[in-house]
Scaffold this active site. Sequence first.
Site, PDB file in Angstrom:
ATOM      1  N   LYS A  35     -36.608 -22.913  -8.616  1.00 53.37           N
ATOM      2  CA  LYS A  35     -37.438 -22.839  -7.554  1.00 53.37           C
ATOM      3  C   LYS A  35     -36.564 -22.861  -6.177  1.00 53.37           C
ATOM      4  O   LYS A  35     -35.212 -23.053  -6.281  1.00 53.37           O
ATOM      5  CB  LYS A  35     -38.337 -24.047  -7.437  1.00 53.37           C
ATOM      6  N   TYR A 258     -19.916 -35.979  20.051  1.00 51.53           N
ATOM      7  CA  TYR A 258     -20.809 -36.391  21.122  1.00 51.53           C
ATOM      8  C   TYR A 258     -21.123 -37.852  20.666  1.00 51.53           C
ATOM      9  O   TYR A 258     -21.004 -38.235  19.599  1.00 51.53           O
ATOM     10  CB  TYR A 258     -22.279 -35.645  20.370  1.00 51.53           C
TER      11      TYR A 258
HETATM   12  C1  LIG Z   1     -38.250 -29.042  -9.776  1.00 48.86           C
HETATM   13  C2  LIG Z   1     -38.996 -29.499 -11.048  1.00 48.86           C
HETATM   14  C3  LIG Z   1     -38.216 -29.702 -12.250  1.00 48.86           C
HETATM   15  C4  LIG Z   1     -36.785 -29.718 -12.231  1.00 48.86           C
HETATM   16  O1  LIG Z   1     -36.359 -31.113 -11.814  1.00 48.86           O
HETATM   17  P1  LIG Z   1     -34.720 -31.613 -11.667  1.00 48.86           P
HETATM   18  O2  LIG Z   1     -34.800 -33.066 -11.452  1.00 48.86           O
HETATM   19  O3  LIG Z   1     -34.242 -30.788 -10.694  1.00 48.86           O
HETATM   20  O4  LIG Z   1     -34.351 -31.245 -13.167  1.00 48.86           O
HETATM   21  C5  LIG Z   1     -38.950 -30.104 -13.249  1.00 48.86           C
HETATM   22  N1  LIG Z   1     -40.231 -29.953 -13.486  1.00 48.86           N
HETATM   23  C6  LIG Z   1     -41.030 -29.797 -12.462  1.00 48.86           C
HETATM   24  C7  LIG Z   1     -42.407 -29.726 -12.428  1.00 48.86           C
HETATM   25  C8  LIG Z   1     -40.349 -29.488 -11.388  1.00 48.86           C
HETATM   26  O5  LIG Z   1     -41.287 -29.439  -9.995  1.00 48.86           O
END
Ligand SMILES: *Cc1c(COP(=O)(O)O)cnc(C)c1O
Length: 370
Positions: A35, A258
């Site tokens: 994702k 800054y």
């Molecule tokens: C993003 C996500 C994961 C992966 O989580 P990590 O902590 O990056 O391993 C697993 N299950 C769901 C439902 C997620 O949204």
Amino acid sequence: MPRPIEALIHTAALAHNLGRARSQAPNARVWAVVKANAYGHGIERAFEGLRAADGFALLDLDEAQRLRALDWRGPILLLEGVFEPRDLELCSRLKLWHTVHCEQQIDWLAMHKTHEPHRVFLKLNSGMNRLGFPPAAFRAAYARLEALPQVDEIGLMTHFSDADAMRQGVDGIAHQLAAFESAADGLAGERTIANSAATLRHATRTAGDWVRAGIMVYGGVPDFPEHDAAHWDLRPAMTLRSKVIGVQQLQPGDTVGYGSAYRAEQATRVGIVACGYADGYPRHAPTGTPVLVDGQRTRTLGRVSMDMLAVDLTALPASGFGSEATLWGEGPVVGGNGSRLPIDEVARSAGTIGYELMCAIATRVPVRSA
Ligand SMILES: *Cc1c(COP(=O)(O)O)cnc(C)c1O
């Protein structure tokens, strides 16, 4: 000549880290979670290193389309399921598996016209309280799905809020694991409950049929600083690097950047690196955030600006104009050894987590596979 900043994506590190998920959960299959454009690494580039995964899990339908365009024929799971009824048409067309976390999604499925029934994962809200059916409604939802001709196999899913740590002083997953086991008891279907933290810390209790490995495949550590990447044998999949494009000599009392946020107590040699918050480097990183220059560890000085940040070269007399700066990831070889700066250390200094830094790499940063 473009600005010298670039992000490198390490294909071999992705493959290695995926192998770590497998070795943690040898009897489970592995979803590589891609994702958010593969946590900022780019789906297409990440796919090169992750093609040995059993499936890919993501949220956006257009990312699923990109994976199919790479000729990935295996499983793809939509972790939040569909967002509107017509998304189901794309699920049918691209053979996407999808999470079902609420009654509306079952209503939409019941109205969906499809030749081939869909594979779904029914999601339990075991205590995270974001998505999923409450335990009392779980079996009824399962029965509803089972009765639909649009539905093929039903898997069972939940997500942990505290797999990376303790929760209120006790085991972080026990309460959710108990809720899942009781809600799922006796129901047929594959189980998927582990994210990276659960895969690394609690695999014997959580591996199930599929683990969902996100941050770990990118070499980020879900339970930093309790453990680091070396402890879990994870390798950085992303390097952000740039160059020193200016050098300044500060006298005691001089300031840099800054807000004059850094004031020299003594003579200080400062390198100006072509990397700022418009590249995705965290603006909140304070003086002292670690950085490598020519593979040697030093620190940032003063405020991060849009296109530049300052680093301390006082102890690095051989470094200067044109030196390589590694903001995180793999640095150059120094004295026969590779140098490395874990993204988790930079994130911690900036008050965030590696996940956020990876995802925030700006589109103006050129990306290459390495
Ligand atoms: C993003 C996500 C994961 C992966 O989580 P990590 O902590 O990056 O391993 C697993 N299950 C769901 C439902 C997620 O949204």
